[in-house]
Design a protein around this motif. Structure first.
Motif, mmCIF file in Angstrom:
data_model
loop_
_atom_site.group_PDB
_atom_site.id
_atom_site.type_symbol
_atom_site.label_atom_id
_atom_site.label_comp_id
_atom_site.label_asym_id
_atom_site.label_seq_id
_atom_site.Cartn_x
_atom_site.Cartn_y
_atom_site.Cartn_z
ATOM 1 N N THR A 1 1.026 6.626 -3.462
ATOM 2 C CA THR A 1 -0.314 6.531 -3.433
ATOM 3 C C THR A 1 -0.426 5.542 -2.465
ATOM 4 O O THR A 1 0.082 4.511 -2.508
ATOM 5 C CB THR A 1 -1.011 5.915 -4.875
ATOM 6 O OG1 THR A 1 -1.027 7.047 -5.579
ATOM 7 C CG2 THR A 1 -2.360 5.597 -4.637
ATOM 8 N N TYR A 2 -0.992 5.860 -1.292
ATOM 9 C CA TYR A 2 -1.428 5.250 -0.143
ATOM 10 C C TYR A 2 -2.722 4.646 -0.032
ATOM 11 O O TYR A 2 -3.727 5.349 -0.652
ATOM 12 C CB TYR A 2 -1.351 6.026 1.176
ATOM 13 C CG TYR A 2 0.137 6.269 1.520
ATOM 14 C CD1 TYR A 2 0.788 7.337 1.059
ATOM 15 C CD2 TYR A 2 0.691 5.612 2.780
ATOM 16 C CE1 TYR A 2 2.228 7.486 1.360
ATOM 17 C CE2 TYR A 2 2.058 5.781 3.082
ATOM 18 C CZ TYR A 2 2.740 7.034 2.475
ATOM 19 O OH TYR A 2 4.183 6.937 2.676
ATOM 20 N N PRO B 1 10.679 2.484 -12.100
ATOM 21 C CA PRO B 1 10.454 1.529 -11.110
ATOM 22 C C PRO B 1 9.473 1.929 -9.974
ATOM 23 O O PRO B 1 9.123 2.878 -9.729
ATOM 24 C CB PRO B 1 12.105 1.506 -10.237
ATOM 25 C CG PRO B 1 12.888 2.528 -11.096
ATOM 26 C CD PRO B 1 12.113 3.250 -12.009
ATOM 27 N N HIS B 2 8.925 0.785 -9.461
ATOM 28 C CA HIS B 2 8.026 0.648 -8.509
ATOM 29 C C HIS B 2 8.371 0.102 -7.044
ATOM 30 O O HIS B 2 8.926 -0.896 -7.157
ATOM 31 C CB HIS B 2 6.717 0.176 -8.769
ATOM 32 C CG HIS B 2 6.055 0.574 -9.902
ATOM 33 N ND1 HIS B 2 6.364 0.544 -11.303
ATOM 34 C CD2 HIS B 2 5.044 1.686 -10.317
ATOM 35 C CE1 HIS B 2 5.641 1.212 -12.056
ATOM 36 N NE2 HIS B 2 4.643 1.753 -11.365
ATOM 37 N N PHE B 3 7.982 0.907 -6.075
ATOM 38 C CA PHE B 3 8.610 0.297 -4.476
ATOM 39 C C PHE B 3 7.180 0.280 -3.960
ATOM 40 O O PHE B 3 6.663 1.445 -3.775
ATOM 41 C CB PHE B 3 9.427 1.276 -3.901
ATOM 42 C CG PHE B 3 9.838 0.977 -2.683
ATOM 43 C CD1 PHE B 3 11.207 0.339 -2.377
ATOM 44 C CD2 PHE B 3 9.278 1.085 -1.572
ATOM 45 C CE1 PHE B 3 11.475 -0.215 -0.983
ATOM 46 C CE2 PHE B 3 9.506 0.764 -0.471
ATOM 47 C CZ PHE B 3 10.767 -0.083 -0.246
ATOM 48 N N ALA B 4 6.720 -0.661 -3.326
ATOM 49 C CA ALA B 4 5.548 -0.857 -2.554
ATOM 50 C C ALA B 4 5.768 -1.382 -1.205
ATOM 51 O O ALA B 4 6.832 -1.964 -1.062
ATOM 52 C CB ALA B 4 4.502 -1.710 -3.411
ATOM 53 N N MET B 5 4.764 -1.194 -0.365
ATOM 54 C CA MET B 5 4.853 -1.648 0.961
ATOM 55 C C MET B 5 3.469 -2.082 1.378
ATOM 56 O O MET B 5 2.477 -1.593 1.153
ATOM 57 C CB MET B 5 5.418 -0.932 1.987
ATOM 58 C CG MET B 5 6.842 -0.685 2.054
ATOM 59 S SD MET B 5 7.454 0.180 3.420
ATOM 60 C CE MET B 5 7.615 -1.113 4.704
ATOM 61 N N PHE B 6 3.536 -3.366 2.106
ATOM 62 C CA PHE B 6 2.140 -3.907 2.698
ATOM 63 C C PHE B 6 2.612 -3.744 4.297
ATOM 64 O O PHE B 6 3.581 -4.532 4.726
ATOM 65 C CB PHE B 6 1.879 -5.177 2.321
ATOM 66 C CG PHE B 6 0.442 -5.727 2.762
ATOM 67 C CD1 PHE B 6 -0.596 -4.961 2.308
ATOM 68 C CD2 PHE B 6 0.518 -6.582 3.544
ATOM 69 C CE1 PHE B 6 -2.008 -5.593 2.587
ATOM 70 C CE2 PHE B 6 -0.778 -6.975 4.017
ATOM 71 C CZ PHE B 6 -2.148 -6.425 3.516
ATOM 72 N N THR C 1 -4.058 -1.772 8.602
ATOM 73 C CA THR C 1 -3.607 -2.430 7.597
ATOM 74 C C THR C 1 -3.588 -1.254 6.610
ATOM 75 O O THR C 1 -4.462 -0.914 6.350
ATOM 76 C CB THR C 1 -3.968 -3.779 7.360
ATOM 77 O OG1 THR C 1 -3.970 -4.550 8.363
ATOM 78 C CG2 THR C 1 -3.338 -4.409 6.204
ATOM 79 N N ALA C 2 -2.361 -1.042 5.882
ATOM 80 C CA ALA C 2 -1.989 -0.194 5.070
ATOM 81 C C ALA C 2 -1.174 -0.526 3.986
ATOM 82 O O ALA C 2 -0.350 -1.566 4.621
ATOM 83 C CB ALA C 2 -2.091 1.401 5.696
ATOM 84 N N GLY C 3 -0.931 0.283 3.045
ATOM 85 C CA GLY C 3 0.097 0.019 2.024
ATOM 86 C C GLY C 3 0.475 1.159 0.985
ATOM 87 O O GLY C 3 -0.357 2.171 1.249
ATOM 88 N N PHE C 4 1.333 1.190 0.462
ATOM 89 C CA PHE C 4 1.581 2.343 -0.530
ATOM 90 C C PHE C 4 2.306 1.791 -1.846
ATOM 91 O O PHE C 4 2.845 0.636 -1.863
ATOM 92 C CB PHE C 4 2.141 3.534 0.216
ATOM 93 C CG PHE C 4 3.725 3.072 0.199
ATOM 94 C CD1 PHE C 4 4.718 3.155 -0.530
ATOM 95 C CD2 PHE C 4 4.202 3.135 1.707
ATOM 96 C CE1 PHE C 4 6.071 2.992 -0.219
ATOM 97 C CE2 PHE C 4 5.513 3.045 2.193
ATOM 98 C CZ PHE C 4 6.418 3.041 1.085
ATOM 99 N N ALA D 1 1.008 4.139 15.299
ATOM 100 C CA ALA D 1 2.178 3.708 14.444
ATOM 101 C C ALA D 1 1.561 3.723 13.074
ATOM 102 O O ALA D 1 2.480 3.878 11.830
ATOM 103 C CB ALA D 1 2.453 2.319 14.779
ATOM 104 N N ILE D 2 0.316 3.446 12.685
ATOM 105 C CA ILE D 2 -0.142 3.682 11.295
ATOM 106 C C ILE D 2 -0.131 4.951 10.922
ATOM 107 O O ILE D 2 0.137 5.228 9.700
ATOM 108 C CB ILE D 2 -1.831 2.876 11.051
ATOM 109 C CG1 ILE D 2 -1.658 1.302 11.610
ATOM 110 C CG2 ILE D 2 -2.344 3.113 10.044
ATOM 111 C CD1 ILE D 2 -1.280 0.587 10.360
ATOM 112 N N GLU D 3 -0.447 5.846 11.701
ATOM 113 C CA GLU D 3 -0.451 7.028 11.090
ATOM 114 C C GLU D 3 0.814 7.496 10.800
ATOM 115 O O GLU D 3 1.200 8.517 9.771
ATOM 116 C CB GLU D 3 -1.215 7.964 12.321
ATOM 117 C CG GLU D 3 -1.491 9.287 11.795
ATOM 118 C CD GLU D 3 -2.058 10.281 12.701
ATOM 119 O OE1 GLU D 3 -3.426 10.583 12.898
ATOM 120 O OE2 GLU D 3 -1.315 10.863 13.332
#
Ligand code: FES
Ligand code: CO
Length: 321
Positions: A213-214, A231-236, A221-224, A151-153
């Motif tokens: 950028t990841y 604009p910036h869009f990020a995820m954790f 645990t990861a984010g980008f 799932a992380i991959e």
């Protein structure tokens, strides 16, 4: 199956903070261990969900006056997990061995994190959490009948966007990916400036090239951060390994633009995740192969290659093969 030291000694999300309320118990599962969560004086307790008398689930018990009482014969446990009363023998001092297995629990980012062993590191840092210019929206949890590393991959995989998320995050006519850089150090993996084309990257209704950028902070645990013209869009994103083939994904979207409602943002993430889930659940072998010869890789898979290598170096075994 508590035989993976890397994951046993790491922090995992098991619930949202508001799901564990004073006076109530909540049963959750992590690394095939059943846990009972409960709150005393504002503090969250996470114990093995098992009464040492006859193995009953403590989560079926009662929280009263800062103690947890087993539902079967009423043994009363204090907040340290020590049994302080056998109702059948009120004058007998309970044995020191009459204690629940207590795990470490912490609250951060609106989630309850549990470590089943000795935490070797702090809870991963969510860079946009304290940054007021980013609005944070909680998404999930989502269930994958798949291994956590698979799932992380998938979360790290950019070349599926034009196909799995066609017209939302990509277009098969613009599927090419640049030769981006990946670095790995003791703090994880960074994959920088991955440039892809998206039909509408920031809600302005125009197709554009965007740059991702990841960061992989911990094995699960990861984010980008995605940036386009402004604009910036990020995820954790963090995954709870429940069983080798069962995972829960918890996420925050963080964005510094848009007037979408919270439920519109969640609706979009739900849709994207529902496109990913059947793909990830279909992957075989079910456990992520760490042997780099086991599957074929392209230059654009270098984040996944780095991830598999890193998990191998760390010695991760749960959910991998
Ligand atoms: Fe818990 Fe007997 S099983 S008190
Ligand atoms: Co996807």
């Amino acid at each position: 199956m508590l035989n993976d030291p890397v994951l046993v000694n790491d922090w995992h999300v098991v619930a949202r903070v508001e799901e564990v309320q004073e006076g109530k118990t909540r049963a959750v599962r992590l690394l095939e261990e059943d846990l009972v969560l409960w709150r005393v004086g504002g503090k969250v307790c996470a114990w093995q969900d098992l009464c040492v008398h006859r193995g009953t689930r403590l989560s079926l018990g009662k929280v009263e006056h800062g103690t947890l009482a087993c539902p079967y014969h009423g043994w009363v446990y204090n907040q340290e997990g020590q049994c302080i009363r056998y109702p059948a023998h009120p004058n007998q001092q309970p044995s020191e061995r009459a204690r629940a297995r207590v795990y470490q629990a912490r609250e951060r980012y609106g989630w309850i994190w549990v470590c089943l062993g000795k935490a070797t590191r702090d809870i991963p840092h969510f860079p946009q959490w304290e940054d007021a210019s980013y609005r944070k929206v909680h998404c999930g949890p989502y269930t994958y009948k798949a291994s956590a590393p698979r799932a992380i991959e998938n979360f790290l995989d950019i070349t599926h966007f034009p196909f799995v998320h066609q017209s939302y995050l990509g277009d098969p006519a613009h599927a090419e990916v640049n030769d981006y850089q990946v670095t790995t150090d003791e703090d994880g993996i960074t994959a920088s400036n991955i440039t892809v084309w998206q039909p509408d990257p920031d809600g302005r209704g125009q197709g554009a090239y965007v740059s991702y950028t990841y960061r992989v902070y911990r094995p699960l645990t990861a984010g980008f951060v995605k940036s386009s013209a402004g604009p910036h869009f990020a995820m954790f994103f963090t995954i709870t390994p429940v069983a080798p083939n069962l995972s829960h994904a918890w996420a925050y979207v963080a964005m510094d633009y848009s007037d979408l409602t919270e439920s519109e943002i969640q609706g979009f993430q739900n849709l994207i995740t529902m496109q990913d889930v059947p793909i990830v659940e279909s992957q075989r072998p079910e456990l992520l192969p760490l042997d780099l010869q086991a599957e074929l890789h392209l230059r654009s898979d270098r984040t996944a290659i780095a991830y598999r290598k890193w998990l191998g170096q760390l010695g991760l075994s749960f959910g991998t093969a």
